[in-house]
Design an enzyme around this catalytic site. Sequence first.
Site, PDB file in Angstrom:
ATOM      1  N   CYS A   7       0.869  -1.181   0.000  1.00 14.24           N
ATOM      2  CA  CYS A   7       0.000   0.000   0.000  1.00 14.24           C
ATOM      3  C   CYS A   7       0.904   1.229   0.000  1.00 14.24           C
ATOM      4  O   CYS A   7       2.086   1.127  -0.343  1.00 14.24           O
ATOM      5  CB  CYS A   7      -0.977  -0.020   1.177  1.00 14.24           C
ATOM      6  SG  CYS A   7      -0.238   0.059   2.815  1.00 14.24           S
ATOM      7  N   ARG A  13      -3.342  -0.500   5.496  1.00 13.35           N
ATOM      8  CA  ARG A  13      -3.944  -1.596   4.727  1.00 13.35           C
ATOM      9  C   ARG A  13      -3.029  -2.808   4.563  1.00 13.35           C
ATOM     10  O   ARG A  13      -3.431  -3.952   4.863  1.00 13.35           O
ATOM     11  CB  ARG A  13      -4.364  -1.097   3.330  1.00 13.35           C
ATOM     12  CG  ARG A  13      -5.509  -0.116   3.368  1.00 13.35           C
ATOM     13  CD  ARG A  13      -5.662   0.607   2.053  1.00 13.35           C
ATOM     14  NE  ARG A  13      -4.538   1.516   1.792  1.00 13.35           N
ATOM     15  CZ  ARG A  13      -4.404   2.266   0.712  1.00 13.35           C
ATOM     16  NH1 ARG A  13      -5.316   2.203  -0.245  1.00 13.35           N
ATOM     17  NH2 ARG A  13      -3.372   3.074   0.583  1.00 13.35           N
ATOM     18  N   ASP A 123      -8.385   3.820   1.329  1.00 15.39           N
ATOM     19  CA  ASP A 123      -7.380   4.180   2.332  1.00 15.39           C
ATOM     20  C   ASP A 123      -8.096   4.678   3.588  1.00 15.39           C
ATOM     21  O   ASP A 123      -8.775   5.701   3.549  1.00 15.39           O
ATOM     22  CB  ASP A 123      -6.480   5.275   1.757  1.00 15.39           C
ATOM     23  CG  ASP A 123      -5.280   5.536   2.634  1.00 15.39           C
ATOM     24  OD1 ASP A 123      -5.252   5.053   3.789  1.00 15.39           O
ATOM     25  OD2 ASP A 123      -4.354   6.217   2.161  1.00 15.39           O
TER      26      ASP A 123
HETATM   27  P1  4NP Z   1      -1.844   2.891   4.022  1.00 17.77           P
HETATM   28  O1  4NP Z   1      -2.430   4.308   4.514  1.00 17.77           O
HETATM   29  O2  4NP Z   1      -1.327   3.126   2.623  1.00 17.77           O
HETATM   30  O3  4NP Z   1      -3.031   2.010   4.031  1.00 17.77           O
HETATM   31  O4  4NP Z   1      -0.769   2.516   5.009  1.00 17.77           O
HETATM   32  C1  4NP Z   1      -1.627   5.454   4.508  1.00 17.77           C
HETATM   33  C2  4NP Z   1      -0.924   5.799   5.641  1.00 17.77           C
HETATM   34  C3  4NP Z   1      -0.125   6.924   5.632  1.00 17.77           C
HETATM   35  C4  4NP Z   1      -0.030   7.696   4.501  1.00 17.77           C
HETATM   36  C5  4NP Z   1      -0.715   7.341   3.342  1.00 17.77           C
HETATM   37  C6  4NP Z   1      -1.528   6.208   3.350  1.00 17.77           C
HETATM   38  N1  4NP Z   1       0.794   8.841   4.485  1.00 17.77           N
HETATM   39  O5  4NP Z   1       0.932   9.462   3.412  1.00 17.77           O
HETATM   40  O6  4NP Z   1       1.384   9.196   5.509  1.00 17.77           O
END
Ligand code: 4NP
Length: 155
Positions: A7, A13, A123
């Site tokens: 992800c 995720r 997300d």
């Molecule tokens: P993930 O969610 O891709 O599901 O881990 C996110 C967590 C943090 C960020 C983006 C997506 N971020 O840009 O900090």
Amino acid sequence: MKILMVCLGNICRSPLAEGILQHKAQQAGLDWTVDSAGTNGYHVGEAPHRLSQKVALLNGVDISQQRARRFSGADFAQYDKIYAMAVDVVDEMKGLAKQHFQAGKVDLLMNELHPGRDLDVPDPWYGTEPGYHEVYKMIDEACDRIIAQYTSNNQ
Ligand code: 4NP
């Protein structure tokens, strides 16, 4: 089988996807390697988001020991299959892996449940706890499908 879940941040995720698939593989007696990574480096070294940890544990899956790492093109040499949580993640993977990108190893996780529809796992990062439960359910169903397909093809 060596499977990588990817992800953006590797804190919401893909840690769930890693924990859930590893748990199901163990229950099915499959000696699989399951890992996860993120395309951005913002959270490298961190444990999964507290709500991902909470929702996983409510479902009997402990992901507290995971630590975020960044995806790299070298992962294509290490893994048989790489599941991206969303279309934007695949775009980021292409940018990072460049000539190492192998399209034949990559699919969206949701295509296991809804083939060819190219649906994202949303997300949950900016949302509240219900979003994490929704994401858990989507990933859980897709991982059930992965195990079912593998065991029916290899018995
Ligand atoms: P993930 O969610 O891709 O599901 O881990 C996110 C967590 C943090 C960020 C983006 C997506 N971020 O840009 O900090």
